[in-house]
Design an enzyme around this catalytic site. Structure first.
Site, PDB file in Angstrom:
ATOM      1  CG  ASP A  51      -0.368  -0.086   2.515  1.00  0.00           C
ATOM      2  OD1 ASP A  51       0.872  -0.196   2.598  1.00  0.00           O
ATOM      3  OD2 ASP A  51      -1.111  -0.036   3.528  1.00  0.00           O
ATOM      4  CB  SER A  52       4.584   1.731  -0.069  1.00  0.00           C
ATOM      5  OG  SER A  52       4.826   0.538  -0.788  1.00  0.00           O
ATOM      6  CG  ASP A  90       0.411  -4.093   2.052  1.00  0.00           C
ATOM      7  OD1 ASP A  90       0.532  -4.996   2.905  1.00  0.00           O
ATOM      8  OD2 ASP A  90       1.264  -3.198   1.889  1.00  0.00           O
ATOM      9  CD  GLU A 189       7.636  -0.340   7.781  1.00  0.00           C
ATOM     10  OE1 GLU A 189       6.672  -1.035   7.415  1.00  0.00           O
ATOM     11  OE2 GLU A 189       7.855   0.806   7.352  1.00  0.00           O
TER      12      GLU A 189
HETATM   13  O1  KIV Z   1       3.549  -1.136   1.690  1.00  0.00           O
HETATM   14  C1  KIV Z   1       4.731  -1.493   1.737  1.00  0.00           C
HETATM   15  O2  KIV Z   1       5.551  -1.206   0.855  1.00  0.00           O
HETATM   16  C2  KIV Z   1       5.152  -2.274   2.889  1.00  0.00           C
HETATM   17  C3  KIV Z   1       6.613  -2.523   3.038  1.00  0.00           C
HETATM   18  C4  KIV Z   1       7.276  -1.310   3.542  1.00  0.00           C
HETATM   19  C5  KIV Z   1       6.888  -3.699   3.911  1.00  0.00           C
HETATM   20  O3  KIV Z   1       4.356  -2.686   3.658  1.00  0.00           O
END
Ligand code: KIV
Length: 271
Positions: A51-52, A90, A189
């Site tokens: 979700d980044s 995610d 994290e």
């Molecule tokens: O959303 C994402 O990229 C993440 C990573 C930082 C583990 O959850």
């Protein structure tokens, strides 16, 4: 160490056996077809459709605004490119917390509409019921502890988590709970390296760290950070393997110069 590219498809069992053999797991994010193709061909074991995407693809300040439909769109694009990597998606904010029925529905949508191989969600004891319910549908679940960006407004900062003993203790308990609930792996994290190492040793499922030191069973980075596409985000846990932002900017500047200077297209670049 050379990557074994003969394995047809990475599965939860592959990751489990990597932990047993002491082979580190590589994970990177990807959100679109072109990037996913490079990451898959580069030999990465797990692709996270994180979700980044909310930050690096859509420009939001946090991960909270991204929707389930948008995550499915990204996951569909990634899946089309991938031959070997396991693809984990995610569950976005608001699609699983406090409601296990919703968690199951959201996960089924991701699996059915994108063709992804597993889902990831953030949190410990608070989300165990959701994890158990998702698992009833045969959907593999990756947990995520430590800094959980969907809770940014509770934390107030993106600083290192679990430095105090009470929070470290909750993290240890949560890690065991998630393993017991049936998670096939955990992301840890931004927690102290000694704590991540201790938790990794205490679990039989693999841990994948980001800003958690070298004692986890694998590592994950956001692709935009590791290839230097993020301009200003340069925390100490990121190793930048390229300076793509600068390289692309120079390419764009040269293109503009060539167009304005009547250098592009040349005779050879037209019909
Ligand atoms: O959303 C994402 O990229 C993440 C990573 C930082 C583990 O959850």
């Amino acid at each position: 160490m050379s990557v074994n590219k003969e394995i047809k498809r990475i599965t939860t069992q592959t990751l489990q056996s990597m932990k047993q053999k002491g082979e580190k797991i590589s994970m990177l994010t990807a959100y679109d077809y072109s990037m996913a193709r490079i990451v898959d061909e580069g030999g990465v074991d797990v692709i996270l459709v994180g979700d980044s995407a909310s930050n690096v693809m859509a420009g939001h300040e946090t991960t909270l605004p991204i929707t389930l439909d948008q995550m499915i769109y990204h996951a569909q694009s990634v899946i089309r490119a991938v031959k070997r990597s396991m693809v984990v998606v995610d569950l976005p904010f608001g699609t699983y917390q406090g409601n296990s029925e919703l968690a199951l529905k959201s996960s089924i949508r991701i699996m059915k509409e994108s063709g992804a191989h597993a889902v990831k969600l953030e949190g410990g004891s608070e989300v165990v019921e959701s994890i158990s319910r998702i698992l009833t549908a045969g959907i593999p679940v990756m947990g995520h502890l430590g800094l959980t960006p969907q809770s940014i407004y509770k934390f107030g900062t993106y600083n290192v988590r679990a430095k105090e003993e009470a929070e470290a203790q909750k993290l240890r308990t949560d890690a065991l709970l998630l393993q017991e609930a049936g998670c096939f792996a955990l992301v840890l994290e931004k927690i102290p390296a000694h704590l991540a190492t201790e938790v990794s040793k205490s679990l039989f499922i693999p841990t994948i760290g980001i800003g958690a030191g070298g004692g986890t069973d694998g590592q994950v980075l956001v692709i935009h950070d590791m290839v230097g596409l993020s301009k200003d985000f340069q925390p100490r846990f990121v190793r930048r393997y390229l300076e793509t932002y600068e390289m692309m900017k120079v390419a764009v500047e040269n293109y503009v110069k060539d167009v304005k200077g009547l250098d592009f297209p040349s005779d050879k670049e037209q019909y």
